[in-house]
Design an enzyme around this catalytic site. Sequence first.
Site: not given
Ligand code: ATP
Length: 302
Positions: A24, A148
């Site tokens: 997203k 989210d």
């Molecule tokens: P948010 O804003 O919800 O934190 P984001 O898109 O910025 O999301 P993600 O890619 O979801 O960040 O990653 C956030 C953290 O979650 C990272 O530190 C990562 O190591 C951990 N994590 C746990 N599971 C997953 C996964 N399946 N995919 C990506 N990151 C993950």
Amino acid sequence: MLWCVVLSKRSGKPRRLALSAACKINLVLEVLGRRDDGYHEIATVMQAVDLSDRLVLEDANVLELRTTASDVPTDGTNLALKAALTLREMAGVSRGARITLDKRIPVAAGLGGGSTDAAAVLVGLNRVWGLGWSTARLADAAVKLGMDVPFFLHGGAALATGRGDRLAPLTCSALSLVLVNPGVAASTAEIYGGVVATMYSDGARAQGMATALRSRQPGRVAASLGNTLERVASARYRVVEQMEAALLAAGALGAAMSGSGLTVFGIARSYDHARQIRARVTRARWGCWAVRALRGPAIRMR
Ligand code: ATP
């Protein structure tokens, strides 16, 4: 679309399911204030776009996760595995699954990659385990995994308020965009931690974006972008401004940061235009994608 479901002869339930899980962007993200529970009160317009992780779920005796990515955990802190554990506990079943996760969405990038993986596991294991849960019931499990996650059960575009968990669906336009990621991860907690009371706003910008989406004019969407967290992120990471400037110089109608960053996106007039912008922006260390907004579900069978 390749339909990759292997049905068990005995039960008719799929034994193996291949899914794609879209990310997203936040077309608008406003922080309205701070709540007593420590969360921020926000108003955000989320839009699913077609940069997707791929997952394969197989019925198994064990519950385990394998992934192509070196920067995500494979233990119970991985949101995909956590989703399986949560669903198993809430459903009171003692089932297993082998989860294979092909990560294509950049990690810790403001694109909700972990959250969409979690939603895909809820949707997929609901079928593989033959639970027959409704989307509303899956949403109860989703919100335990992250604010989210419920959004990804629906996809399309939505206005999210409260902690980001109260969702109202919005009209989607046929938007084309360019995503640019600097290859530098930012922590959501760090960026939210830099928000001060003078940055709070009243949610009017998010309402304005809902109206712009209804107009179906990319120019109006571009003029309505805004993200409070961008002020915090760009003060700490100069690359945010550099990526936005590059998108605008390449012809994007408008640009903004997604979520807590550091991915930025630019609005294009059409998908061809998005591909032209992508070709002009590409830098050695930046990830760059021309993408389309999804009007339908974020989680799809493939
Ligand atoms: P948010 O804003 O919800 O934190 P984001 O898109 O910025 O999301 P993600 O890619 O979801 O960040 O990653 C956030 C953290 O979650 C990272 O530190 C990562 O190591 C951990 N994590 C746990 N599971 C997953 C996964 N399946 N995919 C990506 N990151 C993950």
